[in-house]
Write a protein that holds these residues in place. Structure first.
Motif, mmCIF file in Angstrom:
data_model
loop_
_atom_site.group_PDB
_atom_site.id
_atom_site.type_symbol
_atom_site.label_atom_id
_atom_site.label_comp_id
_atom_site.label_asym_id
_atom_site.label_seq_id
_atom_site.Cartn_x
_atom_site.Cartn_y
_atom_site.Cartn_z
ATOM 1 N N PHE A 181 0.827 -1.202 0.000
ATOM 2 C CA PHE A 181 0.000 0.000 0.000
ATOM 3 C C PHE A 181 0.861 1.251 0.000
ATOM 4 N N THR A 182 0.284 2.316 -0.526
ATOM 5 C CA THR A 182 0.871 3.646 -0.436
ATOM 6 C C THR A 182 -0.265 4.635 -0.200
ATOM 7 N N SER A 183 0.047 5.801 0.336
ATOM 8 C CA SER A 183 -1.006 6.783 0.658
ATOM 9 C C SER A 183 -2.127 6.130 1.462
ATOM 10 N N THR A 184 -1.751 5.255 2.376
ATOM 11 C CA THR A 184 -2.627 4.534 3.304
ATOM 12 C C THR A 184 -3.466 3.449 2.642
ATOM 13 N N ILE A 185 -4.168 3.759 1.548
ATOM 14 C CA ILE A 185 -5.154 2.821 1.011
ATOM 15 C C ILE A 185 -4.894 2.407 -0.430
ATOM 16 N N GLU A 186 -3.965 3.077 -1.123
ATOM 17 C CA GLU A 186 -3.790 2.823 -2.555
ATOM 18 C C GLU A 186 -2.790 1.702 -2.804
ATOM 19 N N PRO A 187 -2.949 0.954 -3.894
ATOM 20 C CA PRO A 187 -1.949 -0.066 -4.213
ATOM 21 C C PRO A 187 -0.616 0.581 -4.593
ATOM 22 N N SER A 188 0.454 0.112 -3.982
ATOM 23 C CA SER A 188 1.806 0.500 -4.361
ATOM 24 C C SER A 188 2.204 -0.247 -5.632
ATOM 25 N N LEU A 189 3.465 -0.130 -6.015
ATOM 26 C CA LEU A 189 3.953 -0.929 -7.143
ATOM 27 C C LEU A 189 3.732 -2.410 -6.878
ATOM 28 N N ARG A 190 4.140 -2.888 -5.720
ATOM 29 C CA ARG A 190 3.921 -4.293 -5.365
ATOM 30 C C ARG A 190 2.425 -4.587 -5.265
ATOM 31 N N GLY A 191 1.674 -3.636 -4.730
ATOM 32 C CA GLY A 191 0.236 -3.843 -4.632
ATOM 33 C C GLY A 191 -0.424 -3.985 -5.984
ATOM 34 N N ALA A 192 0.031 -3.190 -6.972
ATOM 35 C CA ALA A 192 -0.520 -3.306 -8.329
ATOM 36 C C ALA A 192 -0.292 -4.714 -8.865
ATOM 37 N N SER A 193 0.880 -5.271 -8.589
ATOM 38 C CA SER A 193 1.162 -6.637 -9.051
ATOM 39 C C SER A 193 0.298 -7.659 -8.327
ATOM 40 N N GLU A 194 0.037 -7.424 -7.035
ATOM 41 C CA GLU A 194 -0.800 -8.368 -6.292
ATOM 42 C C GLU A 194 -2.252 -8.296 -6.754
ATOM 43 N N VAL A 195 -2.726 -7.096 -7.109
ATOM 44 C CA VAL A 195 -4.059 -7.002 -7.716
ATOM 45 C C VAL A 195 -4.066 -7.783 -9.020
ATOM 46 N N ARG A 196 -3.010 -7.579 -9.836
ATOM 47 C CA ARG A 196 -2.898 -8.349 -11.076
ATOM 48 C C ARG A 196 -2.906 -9.841 -10.812
ATOM 49 N N ARG A 197 -2.212 -10.286 -9.779
ATOM 50 C CA ARG A 197 -2.154 -11.711 -9.454
ATOM 51 C C ARG A 197 -3.551 -12.279 -9.233
ATOM 52 N N CYS A 198 -4.368 -11.546 -8.489
ATOM 53 C CA CYS A 198 -5.721 -12.023 -8.186
ATOM 54 C C CYS A 198 -6.581 -12.101 -9.448
ATOM 55 N N PHE A 199 -6.520 -11.070 -10.284
ATOM 56 C CA PHE A 199 -7.300 -11.111 -11.524
ATOM 57 C C PHE A 199 -6.769 -12.191 -12.464
ATOM 58 N N TRP A 200 -5.464 -12.362 -12.539
ATOM 59 C CA TRP A 200 -4.878 -13.351 -13.438
ATOM 60 C C TRP A 200 -5.344 -14.758 -13.095
ATOM 61 N N ARG A 201 -5.420 -15.070 -11.811
ATOM 62 C CA ARG A 201 -5.856 -16.405 -11.379
ATOM 63 C C ARG A 201 -7.211 -16.769 -11.968
ATOM 64 N N GLU A 202 -8.114 -15.800 -11.989
ATOM 65 C CA GLU A 202 -9.453 -16.058 -12.514
ATOM 66 C C GLU A 202 -9.501 -15.918 -14.033
ATOM 67 N N LEU A 203 -8.765 -14.963 -14.569
ATOM 68 C CA LEU A 203 -8.794 -14.717 -16.004
ATOM 69 C C LEU A 203 -8.241 -15.900 -16.784
ATOM 70 N N VAL A 204 -7.127 -16.454 -16.337
ATOM 71 C CA VAL A 204 -6.471 -17.503 -17.109
ATOM 72 C C VAL A 204 -7.351 -18.748 -17.206
ATOM 73 N N LYS A 205 -8.254 -18.940 -16.259
ATOM 74 C CA LYS A 205 -9.170 -20.089 -16.298
ATOM 75 C C LYS A 205 -10.212 -19.927 -17.399
ATOM 76 N N ARG A 206 -10.413 -18.687 -17.833
ATOM 77 C CA ARG A 206 -11.529 -18.402 -18.737
ATOM 78 C C ARG A 206 -11.086 -17.978 -20.128
ATOM 79 N N LEU A 207 -9.818 -18.065 -20.384
ATOM 80 C CA LEU A 207 -9.325 -17.742 -21.716
ATOM 81 C C LEU A 207 -9.607 -18.889 -22.665
ATOM 82 N N PRO A 208 -9.915 -18.607 -23.919
ATOM 83 C CA PRO A 208 -10.101 -19.693 -24.879
ATOM 84 C C PRO A 208 -8.812 -20.471 -25.064
#
Length: 221
Positions: A181-208
């Motif tokens: 986190f940065t600015s208390t609540i915002e995703p930092s650089l690492r946080g942006a990657s962790e958000v990506r990690r969560c979406f990727w887990r679900e997205l990759v299951k649904r790709l053709p």
């Protein structure tokens, strides 16, 4: 080519919170191998390519979603990423006794119904305190804040089941660390990657499934 649409708030629009300008949608389309070598080859560019249509806006709330949707038409191959609710909590839903949460449900349901893109991956709202009551930054009694946070995430989960797929940012970030986190609540650089990690887990299951190579095609030279 697959188009990745982002809608919502700073969870997906957090590039200006890190010096590289990195956001989760960009990392899904093409990983920054120099910054996140553990994700090398785990992006859409490695699976045939994609383009990003970034519409999420820092500070976004549920009532800003229709504006972000303007001009979006039906696409053949596309996926929508949605993250909303955190700012709604901070702007009143942390102390709401019911009507505000019902209005949030109605507005998010209307947006998802109007959204002409499937699949849609819908994130719940993470907890920047990572479950530690000593880090309550809201000014709201912690029991009330946590209960209303839970209830809002229940609303999001129910709508995700109806319209798409739930992405559990809340569960993942409870196991995180302050550097996410940065600015208390915002995703930092690492946080942006962790958000990506969560979406990727679900997205990759649904790709053709990738199309098999044509054995009679001429090799590229």
């Amino acid at each position: 080519m697959l188009t990745v649409f982002t809608f919502g708030d700073s969870v997906l629009d957090c590039g200006h919170y890190n010096r590289y300008g990195v956001s989760p949608g960009e990392l899904l389309v093409r990983n920054r191998d120099d910054l996140f070598p553990d994700f090398r080859g785990q992006d859409l560019s490695a699976l045939g390519g994609a383009r990003l249509d970034h519409r999420a806006q820092d500070g976004g709330t549920v009532d800003s979603l229709p504006r972000q949707l303007r001009g979006v038409k039906s696409h053949g191959e596309a996926v929508a990423l949605v993250s909303v609710g955190g700012n709604d909590l901070l702007r009143g839903l942390l102390v709401d006794k019911g009507p505000g949460r019902e209005e949030f449900r109605r507005e998010l349901s209307a947006f998802l119904t109007a959204l002409p893109i499937r699949p849609v991956l819908i994130a719940n709202v993470y907890d920047p305190s990572m479950g530690d009551d000593r880090h309550n930054f809201t000014g709201v009694p912690v029991e009330l804040a946590r209960e209303n946070h839970r209830r809002l995430n229940d609303v999001i989960a129910a709508l995700a089941e109806e319209h798409g797929v739930l992405v559990d940012l809340h569960g993942h970030f409870l196991g995180g660390e302050p550097s996410w986190f940065t600015s208390t609540i915002e995703p930092s650089l690492r946080g942006a990657s962790e958000v990506r990690r969560c979406f990727w887990r679900e997205l990759v299951k649904r790709l053709p499934a990738p199309k098999p190579a044509d054995p009679f095609s001429e090799p590229r030279g």
